[in-house]
Structures are given as C-alpha cells and as structure tokens.
Write a protein that holds these residues in place. Structure first.
Motif, PDB file in Angstrom:
ATOM      1  N   SER A 230       0.814  -1.216   0.000  1.00 36.10           N
ATOM      2  CA  SER A 230       0.000   0.000   0.000  1.00 36.10           C
ATOM      3  C   SER A 230       0.849   1.268   0.000  1.00 36.10           C
ATOM      4  N   VAL A 231       2.082   1.194   0.524  1.00 35.02           N
ATOM      5  CA  VAL A 231       2.924   2.396   0.590  1.00 35.02           C
ATOM      6  C   VAL A 231       3.322   2.881  -0.803  1.00 35.02           C
ATOM      7  N   ARG A 232       3.207   1.993  -1.792  1.00 35.44           N
ATOM      8  CA  ARG A 232       3.566   2.381  -3.164  1.00 35.44           C
ATOM      9  C   ARG A 232       2.553   3.345  -3.767  1.00 35.44           C
ATOM     10  N   HIS A 233       1.374   3.369  -3.213  1.00 34.80           N
ATOM     11  CA  HIS A 233       0.278   4.175  -3.761  1.00 34.80           C
ATOM     12  C   HIS A 233       0.121   5.420  -2.885  1.00 34.80           C
ATOM     13  N   ARG A 234       0.689   6.516  -3.334  1.00 34.35           N
ATOM     14  CA  ARG A 234       0.899   7.688  -2.504  1.00 34.35           C
ATOM     15  C   ARG A 234      -0.391   8.442  -2.185  1.00 34.35           C
ATOM     16  N   VAL A 235      -0.383   9.055  -1.009  1.00 34.33           N
ATOM     17  CA  VAL A 235      -1.515   9.843  -0.538  1.00 34.33           C
ATOM     18  C   VAL A 235      -1.091  11.306  -0.436  1.00 34.33           C
ATOM     19  N   LEU A 236      -1.931  12.196  -0.930  1.00 35.93           N
ATOM     20  CA  LEU A 236      -1.734  13.637  -0.778  1.00 35.93           C
ATOM     21  C   LEU A 236      -2.775  14.124   0.222  1.00 35.93           C
ATOM     22  N   SER A 237      -2.313  14.620   1.350  1.00 33.19           N
ATOM     23  CA  SER A 237      -3.226  14.963   2.449  1.00 33.19           C
ATOM     24  C   SER A 237      -4.026  16.225   2.150  1.00 33.19           C
ATOM     25  N   PRO A 369       6.096  -1.176  14.090  1.00 32.59           N
ATOM     26  CA  PRO A 369       6.457   0.241  14.148  1.00 32.59           C
ATOM     27  C   PRO A 369       5.523   1.063  13.270  1.00 32.59           C
ATOM     28  N   PRO A 370       5.411   2.356  13.512  1.00 32.85           N
ATOM     29  CA  PRO A 370       4.577   3.199  12.638  1.00 32.85           C
ATOM     30  C   PRO A 370       5.148   3.199  11.225  1.00 32.85           C
ATOM     31  N   PRO A 371       4.298   3.346  10.220  1.00 33.19           N
ATOM     32  CA  PRO A 371       4.797   3.334   8.838  1.00 33.19           C
ATOM     33  C   PRO A 371       5.734   4.500   8.571  1.00 33.19           C
ATOM     34  N   LEU A 372       6.675   4.282   7.661  1.00 26.33           N
ATOM     35  CA  LEU A 372       7.595   5.344   7.273  1.00 26.33           C
ATOM     36  C   LEU A 372       6.864   6.383   6.434  1.00 26.33           C
ATOM     37  N   PRO A 373       7.320   7.621   6.435  1.00 28.69           N
ATOM     38  CA  PRO A 373       6.680   8.640   5.593  1.00 28.69           C
ATOM     39  C   PRO A 373       6.881   8.314   4.117  1.00 28.69           C
ATOM     40  N   THR A 374       5.957   8.747   3.295  1.00 32.83           N
ATOM     41  CA  THR A 374       6.059   8.520   1.850  1.00 32.83           C
ATOM     42  C   THR A 374       6.331   9.810   1.090  1.00 32.83           C
ATOM     43  N   LEU A 379       7.271  13.888   6.172  1.00 30.66           N
ATOM     44  CA  LEU A 379       8.422  13.958   7.078  1.00 30.66           C
ATOM     45  C   LEU A 379       8.383  15.238   7.911  1.00 30.66           C
ATOM     46  N   LEU A 380       8.133  16.371   7.264  1.00 32.40           N
ATOM     47  CA  LEU A 380       8.106  17.640   7.995  1.00 32.40           C
ATOM     48  C   LEU A 380       6.959  17.666   8.997  1.00 32.40           C
ATOM     49  N   ASP A 381       5.847  17.033   8.633  1.00 33.00           N
ATOM     50  CA  ASP A 381       4.707  16.992   9.553  1.00 33.00           C
ATOM     51  C   ASP A 381       5.023  16.178  10.804  1.00 33.00           C
ATOM     52  N   ARG A 382       6.005  15.278  10.717  1.00 32.44           N
ATOM     53  CA  ARG A 382       6.322  14.404  11.850  1.00 32.44           C
ATOM     54  C   ARG A 382       7.460  14.926  12.732  1.00 32.44           C
ATOM     55  N   LEU A 383       7.991  16.088  12.423  1.00 31.27           N
ATOM     56  CA  LEU A 383       9.148  16.574  13.172  1.00 31.27           C
ATOM     57  C   LEU A 383       8.868  16.686  14.671  1.00 31.27           C
TER      58      LEU A 383
END
Length: 533
Positions: A230-237, A369-374, A379-383
């Motif tokens: 599922s991580v291959r199919h990107r999500v735009l929030s 573990p929580p999923p890695l950012p895609t 990434l910036l949202d998780r700082l």
C-alpha cells in the motif's frame, strides 16, 4: 521532461484520424494561426510556425514546430496508429521544448490539445475512462471504480479524490479540478462524493483507504490483499492540498508523467516516431520553382536539426534513467544485506530463547512500528515526534521541492530513518551512555537503538569544499545565537539520502550536543554545489 502520452480510443483508424484532425484545427485556431493554410495543406502557418503531415497505411500524424523569441522551439507531435482490432486505434501525443546550447529546457505542460482530444474521442486505459476532468462517483458507482483500480490491464495511474463532508461539494470539486490540471492524458481521475467515500474505503481495505479531503494515486497492479504494497500508492493529504495547492498539483503530476512516457505502447510510440520524410501528401508548391524548393529544404533542414536535438535529449534522459536504476539497484542490495543481517540476528536470538525454554518470549509478536513517511511533506509533519534534542532549522520549501522527484518517497524514508537515528544518538550522548560521534554510533549502535548505514554518514565535507568560499558559503545554515553569534554556521556533516546523479539529496546537520544539548538539521534538499556539480 516532455509531455508524452498514448491512449486507446474506441474508434476505427479512419474515424480517429478525422477526429484528431478536427481537434488539431481547433487548437491551431485557438493559437490564432492561419487555419486556412492548414486546410490547404501548406506548411507555414505563421512566422516561425511550421506544421507537417505524414502518413503510412497504418499511421498518420502531424508535427507542429513553434519557434519562440526566447530561443525555445516547441515541437508537438500528434499521431494516430491503427489498432490490432479494426474497431479501435491509438492516439499519441508528445510536446517538448528544444533549446540550443546548455540551457535547461522548460517544463512542458499538458497542451490544450489533449483536453480537446479527450473530450472528442472515447479514450480508454483498459477499463478506465480518460476524461479532461475528474469523473464524479456516487455510491452506486463505487463497485465499478474498485474494478478499475484493481484492473490488471491498465497502464496508467488512477487518481481518486475523496470529498470531505464539511465543505460544499461543488467548491471541493473546483479544488480537485485545479489540483489535477497536470494529469489529462496521464491518468484516469475520479472524485468520490461524501457518501461514496466510506463505501469505497470499505471495498478497498484500510491500508488502501483515502481520508476525506485527501487524494490517492493508485499505480498499476493494485492488490488490496497485499497490505505491505500500500505504501507504493501515494496519498496527498488535505492539509497539504489546502496549504500549498500549486505545489500539491505539481507533486501529483510528477509520477503519472514519468509512468505515461515509460509505459507508452509500441503502437503509440510508432506513431510518434513517424518520419516527416514518409509523407505521402503531395507538395502544394510547383516542383519547378526554385524559391519553393529552397523554402522546402530550409524547413526540412530545421526539422532535422530539431530531430537531432530531440534525439540527444532522449539519449541524455536514457542515460540518467540508467544511472537511477543502477543507484536503486545498489540501494536495494545494501538494504537486502542489512535485512538479512537483522533476520539472522532475530533467528539466533529466538534459538537462544528456545534453548532457555523461554518460548513465549521467543515467538510473541512484536508491536509493529509506525509506517515510514512517503513524502517530505509527511516527514516535515512528523518533526514534532522527535525528541527535543533534534531541531530542524532549514528551509521547508527546499525540502518540499524534493517531492517533485520520482524517487522522493524512498529519499523521505531514508531521511526519516536518519532523523530517528540522530534522536537516539542524541539521547544516549546527553545521558553519557555513548562517547563517540554519530558516524561511530552508526558503525556500532548499542542494542535496541536506532541507526542507519554508516556508509550514508559523512563527518564533514572534503577540504576542496571547505576551503572554497563559493562552495562553503552554500553550506552555512541557521542556528540559535547560543551556538553562533551570527545565528548561522557551516554544516559539513551530512547524511546521503540518495545517490541520483541529478539530485543526490543530502541532509546537513550540526552536532552541538556538547554546546547546548542539540543537533541542528540545517538543510534537506538537493546536493549542494561542489567540483562535480
């Protein structure tokens, strides 16, 4: 990167050719060119504008050359190729800039012609329908959309937007229409109404679901039964769409554009490769007139020069893609070796626990573990999830620009792993549990602590970079006054996020743990200038 696509149409070769010609004429008229000359079969439509028609028994096409005052020549080729079945044909379209010298060509946006074509023909990608704008899907249409997303024969991505419940649907529809403006011809696009969103998510499964207000790109070969994929199919929030709509639109268009060009069917490619020299159309100028022949030779010479430039650009692009493939293969090999090392460690520890008759500990499941950012936006949202020891002081815009690259997902995941490793290292160092630097930490991390491959960590830049004022100045980044009175400092230490020769992203940081107990990450972005860039 040029705009390039090809799609099937449920029309026979003759009808498809006529429809394409009609829409090409409309497009030329919108550009204010002399369509009477086009109708008469003349090549010159305006100063600096030439169009040529070429045809064989199975392919027909037009190539438009537009020379601009800024030194850029835009070359647009549209072609129709006879399909294997008599009741369908392929339409292909390529738009690319040609520049002289070493200047960088501008990005080719989807031409208005593709929207005209999608509105005039029944364009399909397997079971998916290609339209100029997203198709609205209600609850009754969810099953059909699920079939399209999971269809094996489609080549292009399916982009699905989920409408939120707290915004009027028509307003969100306008937002989505603007968001997908770079996707016509490159993906099939759909907009779920608020009632259809939960029905779609129930059908696709939790790992492939879309949150209200988000957009998800489903690449070919979707299998909801394989949750790991599922991580291959990107999500735009939704947050990213509303905060930076222009950047969100560009990011959404990157992957479909590259996939459309790479997955161009042989028939469509054959149409784009149609040579003007194969034209069977009679010349409208008398063959005996020297002036007309000279003009003809001049035009053909210009077209050949453009073809040579285009071929060179294609060779360079192929070379870059080859290097990217080799880089990815090397990264995969390293990751597989690391995975095997860790798997062997797990097996050995399980064996020891079994020998000690501690069966519950040996085989009890471990919390995932929580999923890695895609994306770097993720990434910036998780700082704020990092410890207080790691502080990002860099330019967020530079970091977010990386999301417009095809390999951004893998780079973002490496970057997040690097930040987690820095956080664990900082915590251990401030507690006096570790005395070395970050590279030493990664070479031999304490058990149970996060680390990355030591080969990705550089303690400093080379002397050539440090001692060159031009190069070193680009590596000076913000820090608090407590670290430097000037509120900025040279950061030579960095983590290699990727090895792509065109971008090669880096994360530069300063280890100030012994000064004020912090690590400052001053830069996440493309490789900074050195003797090779």
């Amino acid at each position: 990167m040029p705009y390039q696509t090809g799609f099937a149409t449920l029309l026979d070769f003759r009808e498809a050719t006529e429809r394409v010609r009609e829409q090409l004429r409309v497009w030329l008229q919108q550009k204010r060119y002399d369509v009477d000359r086009f109708d008469a079969g003349e090549a010159g439509l305006s100063p600096g504008v030439v169009i040529r028609y070429a045809a064989t028994n199975d392919v027909s096409g037009w190539q438009l050359q537009e020379s601009r005052h800024d030194g850029v020549t835009w070359v647009s080729t549209v072609a129709v190729t006879r399909g294997v079945r008599r009741d369908h044909a392929w339409i292909s379209l390529n738009v690319e800039p040609v520049v002289s010298g070493s200047a960088s060509p501008p990005q080719a946006a989807p031409p208005k012609l593709v929207r005209l074509l999608l509105g005039a023909v029944d364009a399909v990608d397997g079971e998916a329908t290609l339209r100029p704008h997203p198709m609205v899907v209600n609850a009754a249409g969810v099953d059909d959309l699920l079939e399209i997303v999971c269809a094996e024969e489609r080549r292009l991505p399916v982009v699905v937007a989920a409408a939120p419940t707290d915004v009027p649907f028509d307003r969100w529809r306008a937002t989505v229409n603007s968001l997908v403006r770079y996707l016509p011809g490159l993906a099939s696009t759909y907009l779920l109404d608020p009632v259809a969103v939960p029905a779609f998510n129930d059908g696709i499964g939790v790992t492939y679901a879309i949150g209200p207000g988000a957009v998800r790109t489903y690449l070919p070969s979707v299998d909801p039964a394989i949750s790991e994929d599922s991580v291959r199919h990107r999500v735009l929030s939704r947050w990213r769409i509303e905060k930076e709509p222009a950047r969100a639109a560009r990011v959404l268009g990157v992957l479909p554009r590259q996939l459309a060009a790479a997955a161009l069917p042989a028939a469509a490619a054959r149409g784009l490769n149609l040579s003007v020299g194969e034209s069977r159309r009679a010349r409208d100028e008398p063959a005996g007139e020297t002036t007309s022949l000279r003009a003809e030779v001049k035009t053909l010479t210009e077209l050949l020069a453009i073809a040579d430039d285009t071929e060179q650009q294609l060779r360079e692009a192929a070379s870059r893609h080859q290097e990217q493939v080799l880089d990815l293969a090397a990264d995969l090999e390293i990751a597989q070796a690391e995975l095997e090392r860790r798997s062997a460690t797990v097996r050995e520890l399980q064996r020891r626990l079994v020998e000690a008759q501690m069966y519950d500990l040996a085989y009890s499941p471990v919390e995932a573990p929580p999923p890695l950012p895609t994306s770097f936006a993720d990434l910036l949202d998780r700082l704020n999830q990092l410890t207080d020891h790691v502080v990002f002081t860099g330019n967020m815009e530079t970091c977010l620009d990386l999301d417009e690259q095809m390999q951004s997902s893998a780079w973002a995941q490496t970057g997040w792993q690097g930040l987690l490793a820095l956080a664990d290292y900082a915590a251990a160092s401030t507690n006096n549990d570790f005395a070395g630097d970050f590279k030493t930490w990664c070479e031999s991390p304490p058990n149970g602590r996060y680390a990355i491959s030591a080969g990705k960590v550089a303690r400093d830049e080379s002397p050539t970079v440090r001692n060159n004022a031009k190069f070193s100045a680009t590596r000076v980044f913000p820090v608090p006054e407590s670290v430097s009175p000037s509120c900025e400092i040279f950061m030579g230490a960095h983590i290699k996020l990727g090895n792509s020769t065109t971008i090669a992203p880096r994360m530069h940081f300063l280890d100030a743990l012994r000064r004020d107990g912090h690590i400052y990450v001053g830069y996440i972005g493309p490789h900074l200038p050195n003797t090779l860039t």
